[in-house]
Design an enzyme around this catalytic site. Structure first.
Site: not given
Lengths: 447, 325
Positions: B87, B163
């Protein structure tokens, strides 16, 4: 308690000395923090960001309270922000008193470490500074003022954080940990049983500190035993609770001979003698009106399995400057360490660089990782590769750092015996480690 | 350790890592800095800021609000995230492929990646990115030198999931690129004459506030123009001015810029050193330190210090546990 420890204030080797003269009005102060966000401060090692931080210091807060803030220095009436990224935290020290600390975020030890007596300080926002969020720690007894600037994103939390700090420093436990925080948890567990510290000391032969006890309880299942005791009928009030406990709850299965106790409490040493010289602390028992028998408690301890629970060891912060300096002042040692530094044009192969490296978050992460792996008892084969002797390998197989340390010390002795002086040290042996046999012998005789 | 089997390692969300990461992709003219405040005074020093990367601890079930308004994705490059550990790279690549600025040179790898995947839908783009060996190898080269990964690090069982989300202006609108969303999220038009950062600030602050009380940590990184490039451009202009009309003021400014330039060079050196350390195998040094401490007779001292710290840590952990329960 003596007033002297009210403010034991230490400043590291940097030049940031904060003025001690009390200032009457904050409005006279000139706050300079506009250039503080200069991110190009060359001295700053970039802070370990989330992933690193996470791996490095599990769990978010290892302190009673912590937040990001920089320190400020005061000269005359000018208060200037130190641009470094820092954090303020409150930590309970070995002395059991709250410490108000500031450190650079990439550092492991505080630059400011103030021991705070209950209700001796106040913490508040400084509205006079409009170019940043500045707060003031004022020591009531001396009128001393320390300024910090917030580096937290969220200004709305400031007041809450100040309150938390204030609570910690005034001896109140912060709300979120009030349920049964830390030592308090154990302590209240025991108090519920009508056992105070003195009794425990007697039980354990007087040599066990509360940490070790806490560890014993938490690590070996004694805690759940205690839980079981506490959970006996009518836990209405602590007193009632304690009275409700009868030795009947301790089944014979639990009440095993106390022989293993010594091992269980081995961290504390001297516990072996405890069972035999147990005095009956009638005073304490009488005071709290408990019916629990000391022998019951002994039995609990006795039933605790050592479970190979090695004492907790944290190597990451052990390699401190103070311990490294004497090592790195020996050129022979430096010569042996530098080849293991990263080999790159940017990494000078010097003792200073060894120091920098060992203090770096990256190295500390590696140590952390090594230590965790060691404790899983799977490093035996790896340690074998390094020729540290069979005892060191055995210690690694047991995940036992204490034995590992002993083995290395012994190993050094035997190497000395076989190789003789000077055969090993690169620089002809002069100034080498073998020059202080007196120390070594002393060390060995302890074993 | 770098893997050749299509795995992605986690990397640190550190500006030094990101800067070197994008340079290793072949990107020039850009660098990544950490923003530790959402504040105009900080923006001012870093402009031009091309995009923001917001990192937070990801939680499975957030309060389900109304679904975000998706942007018209025709002119936006958006790749969905298909592999978790990717990510960081995902977020930065999504931003880089949308920035249109003269300072940015994407370099061959990213240009050809964009050309190749531009016609795909977001999911397929994500898969392409995950399978792009060049990009993956660069990414994995920043993995910490983890010697003991196979030994089951007990303490990290409950590893938090983080994230990354990107924010940047695209065609006059503020767009959020979240690899876990269905598409680029539209935060509305940026009014004429207003800086996109001022529009993004309350949105990000809002997001931080929704997590408040749960002690969630954030990192905010900014993609900015290479500071050395900015400074040397300014220097060249000042020097030209100085030649036509030498004043003290100008020479002072030149000196100041030279100072900033030196700071930047030094910072870059430190970042490189950090990254070298990240990749280094420290095990031999650790063992040698133990040996040297033993020989100096100080190992016992070291061990005592370590147990002292260990007990402190234990106490803290215990406190943490009781807090958590």
């Amino acid at each position: 308690m003596s007033r002297e420890i009210v403010m034991s204030f230490s400043i590291s080797s940097t030049s940031n000395i904060i003025s001690l003269s009390p200032i009457e009005s904050l409005w006279n102060l000139d706050f300079r923090i506009s250039p503080l966000c200069r991110d190009s401060s060359p001295r700053k090692l970039s802070e370990m960001a989330l992933f690193g931080r996470q791996a490095q210091q599990r769990g978010s807060s290892r302190y009673m309270v912590e937040f990001k803030a920089g320190r400020m220095t005061m000269e005359g009436s000018t208060v200037t922000a130190d641009p470094r990224k820092g954090m303020v935290y409150v930590n309970k020290g070995d002395d059991d008193l709250p410490h108000f600390c500031w450190r650079e975020r990439s550092a492991t030890s505080p630059e400011e470490d103030l021991i705070i007596m209950p209700n001796d300080v106040e913490l508040k926002k400084v509205p006079q500074c409009t170019t940043g969020r500045v707060f003031l720690l004022r020591v009531k007894a001396t009128g001393r003022k320390l300024f910090y600037w917030m580096q937290e994103f969220d200004a709305t939390k400031d007041e809450e954080l100040f309150k938390k700090v204030q609570d910690c420093l005034s001896g109140k436990t912060p709300a979120r940990s009030s349920s049964s925080g830390g030592d308090g948890g154990l302590q209240s567990d025991l108090q519920n049983l009508g056992i105070d510290d003195n009794m425990l000391q007697e039980i354990l032969g007087g040599n066990v500190d509360r940490n070790q006890l806490a560890q014993l309880f938490s690590s070996s299942g004694a805690g759940s035993l205690l839980q079981g005791l506490r959970g006996t009928p009518q836990p209405a009030t602590p007193r009632a609770d304690a009275t409700a406990v009868t030795s009947g709850t301790l089944t014979p299965a639990v009440a095993r001979p106390t022989a293993t106790m010594g091992t269980a409490a081995a961290g504390g040493g001297g516990a072996q003698g405890a069972p035999t010289k147990l005095p009956r602390p009638s005073n304490a028992a009488g005071k709290t009106g408990t019916k629990i028998q000391l022998s019951d408690l002994q039995n609990i301890f006795g039933s605790v399995q050592p479970a190979a629970q090695a004492p907790p060891v944290d190597w990451t912060s052990a390699f401190s400057q103070a311990l490294l300096l004497p090592i790195l002042s020996n050129p022979a040692f430096v010569q042996r360490l530098t080849p293991h530094l990263p080999q790159d044009a940017l990494i000078p192969q010097t003792g200073d660089e060894v120091m920098n490296t060992v203090q770096s978050p990256q190295f500390q992460q590696a140590v952390q990782s090594f230590a965790s792996a060691f404790e899983t008892r799977q490093l035996g084969p790896l340690i074998q590769e390094f020729n540290l002797g069979t005892e060191a390998v055995q210690a690694a197989n047991n995940g036992d750092f204490e034995a590992f340390v002993r083995a290395l010390e012994k190993n050094k002795e035997s190497q000395k015996a076989t190789s003789g002086t000077g055969a090993r040290a690169p620089g002809s042996g002069a100034g080498g480690p073998q020059d202080k046999p007196g120390n070594d012998d002393e060390e060995m005789s302890v074993d | 350790m770098a893997s050749t089997h299509g795995e992605w390692c986690t990397i640190e969300s550190d500006p030094a890592v990101f800067t070197e990461l994008i340079r290793d992709f072949g990107v020039t003219g850009m660098q990544v800095e950490e923003l530790y405040m959402l504040d105009e005074s900080l923006f001012e020093q870093l402009r031009p800021i091309h995009g923001l990367i917001f990192l937070f601890k990801w939680e499975q079930e957030g309060p389900k609000k109304s679904p975000p308004k998706l942007a018209d994705s025709k002119n936006i490059y958006f790749a969905k995230q298909v592999i978790h550990n990717a990510c960081a790279t995902q977020a930065i690549v999504n931003i880089l492929l949308n920035v249109e600025h003269n300072d940015l040179k994407l370099g061959e790898t990213l240009v050809s990646f964009k050309e190749f995947s531009n016609g795909f839908d977001p999911l397929l783009r994500g898969q392409c990115l995950s399978n792009c060996e060049v990009i993956r190898n660069v990414h994995n080269s920043f993995a910490r030198n983890e010697l003991f990964e196979t030994f089951g690090r007990k303490a990290e069982k409950e590893e938090d999931v983080f994230h990354f989300v990107g924010y940047l202006p695209i065609n006059g609108r503020l767009i959020e690129l979240d690899g876990l969303a269905e598409g680029p999220i539209d935060h509305g038009e940026i009014p004429a004459g207003r800086d996109w950062l001022h529009i993004a600030t309350p949105i990000i602050e809002n997001r931080m506030n929704t997590y408040s009380g749960r002690e969630i940590r954030f990192t905010l990184l900014a993609l900015i123009t290479d500071r050395k490039m900015v400074y040397s451009k300014q220097l060249a202009e000042l020097q030209a001015q100085y030649q036509s009309m030498p004043t003290d003021d100008i020479s002072q400014q030149i000196a100041q810029l030279n100072g900033l330039m030196q700071d930047e060079v030094e910072k870059e050196r430190l970042s490189k050193v950090e990254n070298i350390r990240r990749k280094h195998n420290f095990l031999p040094l650790i063992i040698e330190l133990f040996k040297v401490f033993a020989e100096s007779g100080n190992l016992k001292l070291l061990y005592d210090e370590a147990s002292k710290k260990g007990q402190e840590r234990e106490r803290r952990n215990k406190r943490l546990k009781t807090e958590a329960s």
